[in-house]
Design a protein around this motif. Structure first.
Motif, PDB file in Angstrom:
ATOM      1  N   THR A 100     -36.232  38.607 -18.477  1.00 35.69           N
ATOM      2  CA  THR A 100     -36.091  37.631 -19.145  1.00 35.69           C
ATOM      3  C   THR A 100     -35.784  36.722 -19.634  1.00 35.69           C
ATOM      4  OG1 THR A 100     -36.904  39.312 -20.622  1.00 35.69           O
ATOM      5  CG2 THR A 100     -39.103  38.776 -20.438  1.00 35.69           C
ATOM      6  N   GLY A 101     -34.663  36.441 -19.087  1.00 34.90           N
ATOM      7  CA  GLY A 101     -33.667  35.919 -19.603  1.00 34.90           C
ATOM      8  C   GLY A 101     -32.552  36.801 -20.441  1.00 34.90           C
ATOM      9  N   ARG A 102     -31.068  36.441 -20.596  1.00 34.41           N
ATOM     10  CA  ARG A 102     -30.349  36.896 -21.261  1.00 34.41           C
ATOM     11  C   ARG A 102     -30.593  38.419 -22.281  1.00 34.41           C
ATOM     12  NH1 ARG A 102     -25.178  33.175 -20.304  1.00 34.41           N
ATOM     13  NH2 ARG A 102     -24.896  33.803 -18.130  1.00 34.41           N
ATOM     14  N   SER A 103     -30.129  38.864 -22.490  1.00 31.60           N
ATOM     15  CA  SER A 103     -29.953  39.721 -23.760  1.00 31.60           C
ATOM     16  C   SER A 103     -28.820  38.593 -24.892  1.00 31.60           C
ATOM     17  CB  SER A 103     -29.124  40.103 -23.447  1.00 31.60           C
ATOM     18  OG  SER A 103     -27.995  40.592 -23.714  1.00 31.60           O
ATOM     19  N   LEU A 104     -29.356  39.108 -26.523  1.00 33.51           N
ATOM     20  CA  LEU A 104     -29.004  38.339 -27.717  1.00 33.51           C
ATOM     21  C   LEU A 104     -27.381  39.157 -27.329  1.00 33.51           C
ATOM     22  CD1 LEU A 104     -32.382  37.658 -29.893  1.00 33.51           C
ATOM     23  CD2 LEU A 104     -31.092  36.030 -28.610  1.00 33.51           C
ATOM     24  N   PRO A 105     -26.790  38.001 -28.014  1.00 33.67           N
ATOM     25  CA  PRO A 105     -25.011  38.075 -28.365  1.00 33.67           C
ATOM     26  C   PRO A 105     -25.761  38.972 -29.577  1.00 33.67           C
ATOM     27  CG  PRO A 105     -25.572  36.279 -28.543  1.00 33.67           C
ATOM     28  CD  PRO A 105     -26.769  36.562 -28.243  1.00 33.67           C
TER      29      PRO A 105
END
Length: 107
Positions: A100-105
């Motif tokens: 579902t997209g990139r992980s958060l930093p």
């Protein structure tokens, strides 16, 4: 396993824990009074393999005389549930999960 040191020692004429403790010390294994009490009473916390070697040498016996199996104390296997049966039995098809997209930093 049942620890059988006291009977193995008695079969060889050793009736006191202090006598066995002295014999072990002569072979280089110094055991504290507390640990010797546990070994003698049949409820040792730990027995190191090198100590077991010396005990067997002093008593001129094998490990099978000191450690007696107790298979009746081993619990029976629990019946498998449906989820365990499928995991063990037939292989299931693995479906990839959509990203579902990139992980958060990191914060």
């Amino acid at each position: 396993m049942k620890w059988n040191l006291r009977l193995a020692a008695a079969n060889r004429g050793i009736w006191k824990a202090s006598e066995l403790q002295r014999m072990l010390a002569e072979r280089g294994v110094v055991i504290s009074a507390g640990k010797m009490s546990g070994l003698w009473s049949g409820q040792p916390n730990t027995v190191k393999l090198d100590e077991l070697d010396v005990i067997c040498a002093v008593l001129a016996c094998g490990v099978e005389e000191l450690l007696l199996p107790e298979p009746e104390r081993v619990p029976e296997p629990t019946p498998a549930t449906d989820s365990q049966a499928t995991a063990v039995g037939q292989p299931r098809a693995v479906a990839p999960r959509p990203r579902t997209g990139r992980s958060l930093p990191p914060r």
